[in-house]
Design a protein around this motif. Sequence first.
Motif, PDB file in Angstrom:
ATOM      1  N   GLN A  51       0.833  -1.211   0.000  1.00 64.99           N
ATOM      2  CA  GLN A  51       0.000   0.000   0.000  1.00 64.99           C
ATOM      3  C   GLN A  51       0.870   1.265   0.000  1.00 64.99           C
ATOM      4  O   GLN A  51       0.526   2.267  -0.639  1.00 64.99           O
ATOM      5  CB  GLN A  51      -0.943  -0.009   1.212  1.00 64.99           C
ATOM      6  N   ALA A  52       1.982   1.231   0.734  1.00 66.20           N
ATOM      7  CA  ALA A  52       2.885   2.383   0.744  1.00 66.20           C
ATOM      8  C   ALA A  52       3.484   2.606  -0.639  1.00 66.20           C
ATOM      9  O   ALA A  52       3.635   3.751  -1.097  1.00 66.20           O
ATOM     10  CB  ALA A  52       3.984   2.169   1.777  1.00 66.20           C
ATOM     11  N   LEU A  53       3.829   1.524  -1.315  1.00 64.56           N
ATOM     12  CA  LEU A  53       4.371   1.624  -2.673  1.00 64.56           C
ATOM     13  C   LEU A  53       3.336   2.226  -3.620  1.00 64.56           C
ATOM     14  O   LEU A  53       3.636   3.126  -4.412  1.00 64.56           O
ATOM     15  CB  LEU A  53       4.800   0.247  -3.166  1.00 64.56           C
ATOM     16  N   ILE A  54       2.100   1.735  -3.520  1.00 68.61           N
ATOM     17  CA  ILE A  54       1.028   2.220  -4.393  1.00 68.61           C
ATOM     18  C   ILE A  54       0.750   3.701  -4.141  1.00 68.61           C
ATOM     19  O   ILE A  54       0.596   4.490  -5.082  1.00 68.61           O
ATOM     20  CB  ILE A  54      -0.250   1.385  -4.172  1.00 68.61           C
ATOM     21  N   SER A  57       3.143   5.854  -5.921  1.00 69.55           N
ATOM     22  CA  SER A  57       3.405   5.487  -7.317  1.00 69.55           C
ATOM     23  C   SER A  57       3.342   6.678  -8.276  1.00 69.55           C
ATOM     24  O   SER A  57       3.936   6.638  -9.357  1.00 69.55           O
ATOM     25  CB  SER A  57       2.423   4.402  -7.771  1.00 69.55           C
ATOM     26  N   ASP A  58       2.654   7.739  -7.892  1.00 73.78           N
ATOM     27  CA  ASP A  58       2.626   8.944  -8.731  1.00 73.78           C
ATOM     28  C   ASP A  58       3.848   9.790  -8.383  1.00 73.78           C
ATOM     29  O   ASP A  58       3.768  10.781  -7.665  1.00 73.78           O
ATOM     30  CB  ASP A  58       1.331   9.723  -8.497  1.00 73.78           C
ATOM     31  N   SER A  59       5.002   9.349  -8.895  1.00 71.49           N
ATOM     32  CA  SER A  59       6.287   9.988  -8.572  1.00 71.49           C
ATOM     33  C   SER A  59       7.007  10.358  -9.860  1.00 71.49           C
ATOM     34  O   SER A  59       7.964   9.691 -10.272  1.00 71.49           O
ATOM     35  CB  SER A  59       7.158   9.029  -7.739  1.00 71.49           C
ATOM     36  N   PRO A  60       6.558  11.439 -10.512  1.00 68.65           N
ATOM     37  CA  PRO A  60       7.121  11.764 -11.832  1.00 68.65           C
ATOM     38  C   PRO A  60       8.530  12.358 -11.787  1.00 68.65           C
ATOM     39  O   PRO A  60       9.246  12.322 -12.787  1.00 68.65           O
ATOM     40  CB  PRO A  60       6.124  12.780 -12.390  1.00 68.65           C
ATOM     41  N   GLY A  61       8.927  12.905 -10.650  1.00 68.74           N
ATOM     42  CA  GLY A  61      10.239  13.551 -10.581  1.00 68.74           C
ATOM     43  C   GLY A  61      11.340  12.595 -10.160  1.00 68.74           C
ATOM     44  O   GLY A  61      11.086  11.475  -9.707  1.00 68.74           O
ATOM     45  N   GLY A 257      24.091   8.624 -10.480  1.00 71.46           N
ATOM     46  CA  GLY A 257      22.639   8.463 -10.572  1.00 71.46           C
ATOM     47  C   GLY A 257      22.127   7.205  -9.905  1.00 71.46           C
ATOM     48  O   GLY A 257      21.141   6.607 -10.351  1.00 71.46           O
ATOM     49  N   MET A 258      22.763   6.791  -8.804  1.00 69.66           N
ATOM     50  CA  MET A 258      22.387   5.540  -8.132  1.00 69.66           C
ATOM     51  C   MET A 258      21.310   5.827  -7.100  1.00 69.66           C
ATOM     52  O   MET A 258      21.555   5.908  -5.894  1.00 69.66           O
ATOM     53  CB  MET A 258      23.633   4.886  -7.532  1.00 69.66           C
ATOM     54  N   MET A 259      20.081   5.968  -7.609  1.00 62.13           N
ATOM     55  CA  MET A 259      18.947   6.428  -6.809  1.00 62.13           C
ATOM     56  C   MET A 259      17.971   5.299  -6.528  1.00 62.13           C
ATOM     57  O   MET A 259      17.569   4.582  -7.445  1.00 62.13           O
ATOM     58  CB  MET A 259      18.203   7.542  -7.561  1.00 62.13           C
ATOM     59  N   THR A 260      17.582   5.154  -5.280  1.00 63.44           N
ATOM     60  CA  THR A 260      16.483   4.255  -4.946  1.00 63.44           C
ATOM     61  C   THR A 260      15.178   4.896  -5.417  1.00 63.44           C
ATOM     62  O   THR A 260      14.901   6.048  -5.074  1.00 63.44           O
ATOM     63  CB  THR A 260      16.420   4.019  -3.430  1.00 63.44           C
ATOM     64  N   PRO A 261      14.367   4.195  -6.217  1.00 63.91           N
ATOM     65  CA  PRO A 261      13.124   4.793  -6.715  1.00 63.91           C
ATOM     66  C   PRO A 261      12.243   5.320  -5.590  1.00 63.91           C
ATOM     67  O   PRO A 261      12.173   4.714  -4.507  1.00 63.91           O
ATOM     68  CB  PRO A 261      12.455   3.633  -7.452  1.00 63.91           C
ATOM     69  N   ALA A 262      11.565   6.436  -5.848  1.00 61.89           N
ATOM     70  CA  ALA A 262      10.757   7.080  -4.815  1.00 61.89           C
ATOM     71  C   ALA A 262       9.705   6.147  -4.208  1.00 61.89           C
ATOM     72  O   ALA A 262       9.529   6.137  -2.981  1.00 61.89           O
ATOM     73  CB  ALA A 262      10.099   8.349  -5.376  1.00 61.89           C
ATOM     74  N   PRO A 263       8.955   5.366  -5.006  1.00 52.55           N
ATOM     75  CA  PRO A 263       7.995   4.449  -4.383  1.00 52.55           C
ATOM     76  C   PRO A 263       8.671   3.419  -3.475  1.00 52.55           C
ATOM     77  O   PRO A 263       8.096   3.029  -2.443  1.00 52.55           O
ATOM     78  CB  PRO A 263       7.320   3.786  -5.585  1.00 52.55           C
ATOM     79  N   VAL A 264       9.871   2.979  -3.830  1.00 51.20           N
ATOM     80  CA  VAL A 264      10.592   2.025  -2.980  1.00 51.20           C
ATOM     81  C   VAL A 264      11.044   2.694  -1.688  1.00 51.20           C
ATOM     82  O   VAL A 264      11.035   2.078  -0.627  1.00 51.20           O
ATOM     83  CB  VAL A 264      11.779   1.414  -3.743  1.00 51.20           C
ATOM     84  N   GLN A 265      11.424   3.957  -1.765  1.00 52.97           N
ATOM     85  CA  GLN A 265      11.766   4.681  -0.541  1.00 52.97           C
ATOM     86  C   GLN A 265      10.572   4.719   0.406  1.00 52.97           C
ATOM     87  O   GLN A 265      10.715   4.482   1.617  1.00 52.97           O
ATOM     88  CB  GLN A 265      12.221   6.102  -0.879  1.00 52.97           C
ATOM     89  N   ALA A 266       9.399   4.993  -0.127  1.00 50.34           N
ATOM     90  CA  ALA A 266       8.188   5.035   0.707  1.00 50.34           C
ATOM     91  C   ALA A 266       7.875   3.662   1.283  1.00 50.34           C
ATOM     92  O   ALA A 266       7.474   3.529   2.456  1.00 50.34           O
ATOM     93  CB  ALA A 266       7.010   5.551  -0.112  1.00 50.34           C
ATOM     94  N   ALA A 267       8.070   2.637   0.488  1.00 47.61           N
ATOM     95  CA  ALA A 267       7.824   1.273   0.963  1.00 47.61           C
ATOM     96  C   ALA A 267       8.807   0.902   2.071  1.00 47.61           C
ATOM     97  O   ALA A 267       8.444   0.210   3.036  1.00 47.61           O
ATOM     98  CB  ALA A 267       7.942   0.291  -0.200  1.00 47.61           C
TER      99      ALA A 267
END
Length: 367
Positions: A51-54, A57-61, A257-267
């Motif tokens: 649910q945190a990932l979802i 999920s609207d993470s355009p930046g 550019g070794m970035m953890t995706p924003a939805p994964v950070q939230a998860a």
Amino acid sequence: MSEAAPVSSRLPVFPWDKLAPYKATAVAHPDGIVDLSVGTPVDPVPELIQQALIAASDSPGYPTVWGTEALRDALTGWVERRLGAVGVAHENVLPVVGSKELVAWLPTQLGLGAGDKVAHPRLAYPTYEVGARLCGAEPVVYDDPTELDPEGLKLLWLNSPSNPTGRVLPKDELTRIVAWAREHGVLVFSDECYLELGWEAEPVSVLHADVCGGTYDGIVAVHSLSKRSNLAGYRAAFVAGDAAVLGELLQIRKHGGMMTPAPVQAATVAALGDDEHVAEQRARYARRRTVLRAALEAHGFRIEHSEASLYLWATRDEPCWETVAHLAELGVLVAPGDFYGPAGDRFVRVALTATDERVDAAVARLS
């Protein structure tokens, strides 16, 4: 002008490719394969993490390499609460894109190369050696790291609980190793990805105040959510410890550019804030471990170490590939011990990462 040798020529043959014919044998079993070779989670991702990932999920930046403030708060809070660390600031944590990426590229990012040495346990996760070879450094193995020649030794890998053996380093041994490394100016990275999975021993972090004396100079711990939270597919991991080392890595990783995706950070924030799902997953693995161990021992195996982690380190006192072949005929696939170094050539690693139904099938075939 001669062409430079490809980087891949520095690396060993990818070991898992050697298992293919044995996997084909196991797949042919009338009741199908029981794959206990690769330690990949099979149980569902907990609902609160999904649910945190979802929700994110609207993470355009672009996300940041250092992560959100909420993520850094979650990391520092967990490190203090779970690892017994004290005074952990944001500068002491850094998210990474899965722990294997960190292990493989760390020596390169530390600026190591020809003439430098990277030490790892004699029986070990193969990526420690790969990381050294990628940057041209020399990998060296140890039984006791304090017996190593510190000359030219720039990076010392610890791994407790161990993959593949499940051995746990006691607190006093960790304390002794850290003191030795600091005396000789050797940077310690402690791979603690199985720390939540102690069965017959209580794993201790190198960041515990009793081990490091409340200061993180020269030490970094590596942690992953792959096993504790079934997030191998999310590539969610982090390092914690020496602020100067992590600050340097942060600068390099920004450029890369070794970035953890924003939805994964939230998860990750959700996962580290909840202990209930970890306890539930531990209970699943504990049950599988109990029945598999009993079945293997009844079948003539001896289990060594294995007091923690997601594996049983098992032997029939024969070459490991004979054991692999024997079990493949029963439709059970395991990892040969020599994947983890020549010292493992009479052992196999049996993973607990199969469904209850498949584990019970393996138990029935071993009886």
